[in-house]
Write an enzyme that holds these catalytic residues in place. Structure first.
Site, PDB file in Angstrom:
ATOM      1  N   HIS A 139      -5.794  12.436  -1.577  1.00  0.00           N
ATOM      2  CA  HIS A 139      -6.410  12.484  -0.241  1.00  0.00           C
ATOM      3  C   HIS A 139      -7.848  12.980  -0.382  1.00  0.00           C
ATOM      4  O   HIS A 139      -8.136  13.823  -1.234  1.00  0.00           O
ATOM      5  CB  HIS A 139      -5.600  13.419   0.664  1.00  0.00           C
ATOM      6  CG  HIS A 139      -6.026  13.332   2.087  1.00  0.00           C
ATOM      7  ND1 HIS A 139      -7.135  13.982   2.551  1.00  0.00           N
ATOM      8  CD2 HIS A 139      -5.527  12.624   3.137  1.00  0.00           C
ATOM      9  CE1 HIS A 139      -7.296  13.687   3.831  1.00  0.00           C
ATOM     10  NE2 HIS A 139      -6.335  12.872   4.215  1.00  0.00           N
ATOM     11  N   GLU A 186      -9.518  15.045   1.195  1.00  0.00           N
ATOM     12  CA  GLU A 186      -9.681  16.506   1.288  1.00  0.00           C
ATOM     13  C   GLU A 186      -9.367  17.156  -0.055  1.00  0.00           C
ATOM     14  O   GLU A 186     -10.000  18.139  -0.446  1.00  0.00           O
ATOM     15  CB  GLU A 186      -8.789  17.061   2.416  1.00  0.00           C
ATOM     16  CG  GLU A 186      -9.362  16.678   3.780  1.00  0.00           C
ATOM     17  CD  GLU A 186      -8.330  16.489   4.879  1.00  0.00           C
ATOM     18  OE1 GLU A 186      -7.185  16.925   4.729  1.00  0.00           O
ATOM     19  OE2 GLU A 186      -8.694  15.870   5.912  1.00  0.00           O
ATOM     20  N   GLY A 213     -10.522  12.580  10.848  1.00  0.00           N
ATOM     21  CA  GLY A 213     -10.638  13.748  11.708  1.00  0.00           C
ATOM     22  C   GLY A 213     -11.905  13.770  12.547  1.00  0.00           C
ATOM     23  O   GLY A 213     -12.240  14.789  13.152  1.00  0.00           O
ATOM     24  N   ASN A 238       0.588  12.631   8.271  1.00  0.00           N
ATOM     25  CA  ASN A 238       0.108  13.650   7.329  1.00  0.00           C
ATOM     26  C   ASN A 238      -0.230  14.900   8.140  1.00  0.00           C
ATOM     27  O   ASN A 238      -1.259  14.948   8.806  1.00  0.00           O
ATOM     28  CB  ASN A 238      -1.132  13.104   6.604  1.00  0.00           C
ATOM     29  CG  ASN A 238      -1.798  14.129   5.718  1.00  0.00           C
ATOM     30  OD1 ASN A 238      -1.240  15.196   5.457  1.00  0.00           O
ATOM     31  ND2 ASN A 238      -2.996  13.817   5.257  1.00  0.00           N
ATOM     32  N   TRP A 239       0.660  15.864   8.056  1.00  0.00           N
ATOM     33  CA  TRP A 239       0.483  17.074   8.891  1.00  0.00           C
ATOM     34  C   TRP A 239      -0.606  17.997   8.354  1.00  0.00           C
ATOM     35  O   TRP A 239      -1.014  18.926   9.029  1.00  0.00           O
ATOM     36  CB  TRP A 239       1.800  17.850   8.990  1.00  0.00           C
ATOM     37  CG  TRP A 239       2.896  17.144   9.740  1.00  0.00           C
ATOM     38  CD1 TRP A 239       2.904  15.846  10.179  1.00  0.00           C
ATOM     39  CD2 TRP A 239       4.148  17.701  10.146  1.00  0.00           C
ATOM     40  NE1 TRP A 239       4.086  15.579  10.824  1.00  0.00           N
ATOM     41  CE2 TRP A 239       4.875  16.693  10.822  1.00  0.00           C
ATOM     42  CE3 TRP A 239       4.747  18.967  10.002  1.00  0.00           C
ATOM     43  CZ2 TRP A 239       6.145  16.912  11.351  1.00  0.00           C
ATOM     44  CZ3 TRP A 239       6.024  19.182  10.522  1.00  0.00           C
ATOM     45  CH2 TRP A 239       6.706  18.152  11.191  1.00  0.00           C
ATOM     46  N   LYS A 240      -1.014  17.789   7.112  1.00  0.00           N
ATOM     47  CA  LYS A 240      -1.995  18.671   6.459  1.00  0.00           C
ATOM     48  C   LYS A 240      -1.515  20.127   6.540  1.00  0.00           C
ATOM     49  O   LYS A 240      -0.306  20.353   6.552  1.00  0.00           O
ATOM     50  CB  LYS A 240      -3.388  18.472   7.079  1.00  0.00           C
ATOM     51  CG  LYS A 240      -3.777  16.983   7.115  1.00  0.00           C
ATOM     52  CD  LYS A 240      -5.204  16.723   7.467  1.00  0.00           C
ATOM     53  CE  LYS A 240      -5.444  15.217   7.496  1.00  0.00           C
ATOM     54  NZ  LYS A 240      -6.832  14.876   7.742  1.00  0.00           N
ATOM     55  N   SER A 252      -8.579   8.643  12.036  1.00  0.00           N
ATOM     56  CA  SER A 252      -8.656   8.656  13.507  1.00  0.00           C
ATOM     57  C   SER A 252      -7.835   7.539  14.168  1.00  0.00           C
ATOM     58  O   SER A 252      -8.258   6.995  15.180  1.00  0.00           O
ATOM     59  CB  SER A 252     -10.113   8.606  13.971  1.00  0.00           C
ATOM     60  OG  SER A 252     -10.806   9.752  13.500  1.00  0.00           O
ATOM     61  N   GLU A 270      -8.711   5.193   3.397  1.00  0.00           N
ATOM     62  CA  GLU A 270      -9.149   6.167   4.398  1.00  0.00           C
ATOM     63  C   GLU A 270     -10.643   6.437   4.226  1.00  0.00           C
ATOM     64  O   GLU A 270     -11.030   7.292   3.415  1.00  0.00           O
ATOM     65  CB  GLU A 270      -8.382   7.478   4.228  1.00  0.00           C
ATOM     66  CG  GLU A 270      -6.892   7.346   4.366  1.00  0.00           C
ATOM     67  CD  GLU A 270      -6.259   8.666   4.807  1.00  0.00           C
ATOM     68  OE1 GLU A 270      -5.645   8.682   5.876  1.00  0.00           O
ATOM     69  OE2 GLU A 270      -6.420   9.668   4.095  1.00  0.00           O
ATOM     70  N   GLY A 300      -4.285  13.860  12.722  1.00  0.00           N
ATOM     71  CA  GLY A 300      -4.220  14.588  14.000  1.00  0.00           C
ATOM     72  C   GLY A 300      -3.164  14.072  14.965  1.00  0.00           C
ATOM     73  O   GLY A 300      -2.399  14.866  15.542  1.00  0.00           O
TER      74      GLY A 300
END
Ligand code: PGA
Length: 253
Positions: A98, A100, A176, A9-11, A216, A170, A238
């Protein structure tokens, strides 16, 4: 047998030029890796990169996902991207819910019901994210929270449609932050989810359900987490932004 998945997931990271370079590197390095038949690799770049990235990856080895989609088919929804548009760009999957998006963009179970339906209707795989916040775990409510997120957004689905879902657990406190859930914590929640799904949809659907862990995951902890019996791979943030670390995580599956 259920699929194993490592998804990146590159966000909101990389501009197109750098994203295409990253995808090419992942594609090249993956050529050297013998993937078992049950292992799928997915990358989820930003919307703007999808067309370009699809041109540089071998779509038999790397599947494409988007990070979100609209609730509606088409129409006056300024700024939205429909599931059909994503399908037409070659997407195979869409990440939904997600944390976020839940935290910053007001994503709720109601919107996720519609988005899930859009993704399924357009013959892509919903990668449905769930997970508790730190306070919720500390209060002992983590199972209840995850149960509610899954049942509210997904349990209206027919057995046939639910079988198309991938779940990503998650825990928000692990995203993160560099803090990973322990392998025991991951296994405990994944087993809980599988059992909860089994009560609703039965043995076969539960056994075939792919449940990813996210939060993570790095090359140095992927192997022990992926070794847990109910962990079927990972959703990687990440560490998916560097070809080497993403490939090392893929090798850990
Ligand atoms: P992280 O992100 O690997 O950077 O913790 C995971 C995710 O948000 O999907």
């Amino acid at each position: 047998m259920r699929n194993k998945i490592v998804a990146g997931n590159w966000k909101m990271n990389t501009i197109v030029r750098d994203g295409v370079a990253l995808a090419s590197m992942i594609n090249n390095e993956l050529k050297e890796v013998e993937l078992r038949e049950d292992v799928k690799v997915i990358i989820a770049p930003p919307f703007t990169h999808l067309t370009f990235v699809s041109q540089v990856v071998d779509n038999k080895k790397i599947l494409l996902a988007a990070q979100n989609c609209a609730t509606e088919d088409a129409g006056a929804y300024t700024g939205e991207i429909s599931a059909e548009m994503l399908k037409m760009l070659g997407c195979n999957a869409v990440i939904l819910g997600h944390s976020e998006r839940r935290a910053y963009y007001g994503e709720t179970s109601e919107t996720l019901i519609k988005k899930t339906e859009q993704v399924i209707k357009n013959e892509m795989t919903p990668i449905f994210c769930c997970g508790e916040m730190l306070e919720q775990r500390e209060a002992g409510n983590h199972f209840k929270i995850v149960e509610a997120q899954i049942s509210e957004a997904l349990f209206h689905l027919s057995e046939e449609d639910f079988a198309k879902i991938v779940i990503a657990y998650e825990p928000v406190w692990a995203i993160g932050t560099g803090v990973t859930a322990s392998k025991e914590q991951a296994q405990e929640m994944h087993a809980f989810i599988r059992n909860f799904v089994k009560e609703k949809y039965g043995d076969k659907v539960a056994e075939n359900l792919t449940i990813l862990y996210g939060g993570s995951v790095k090359p140095n902890n992927a192997k022990e987490i992926f070794a847990e019996p109910d962990v079927d791979g990972g959703l990687i943030g990440g560490a998916s932004l560097k070809a080497d670390s993403f490939i090392d995580i893929i090798k850990a599956i």
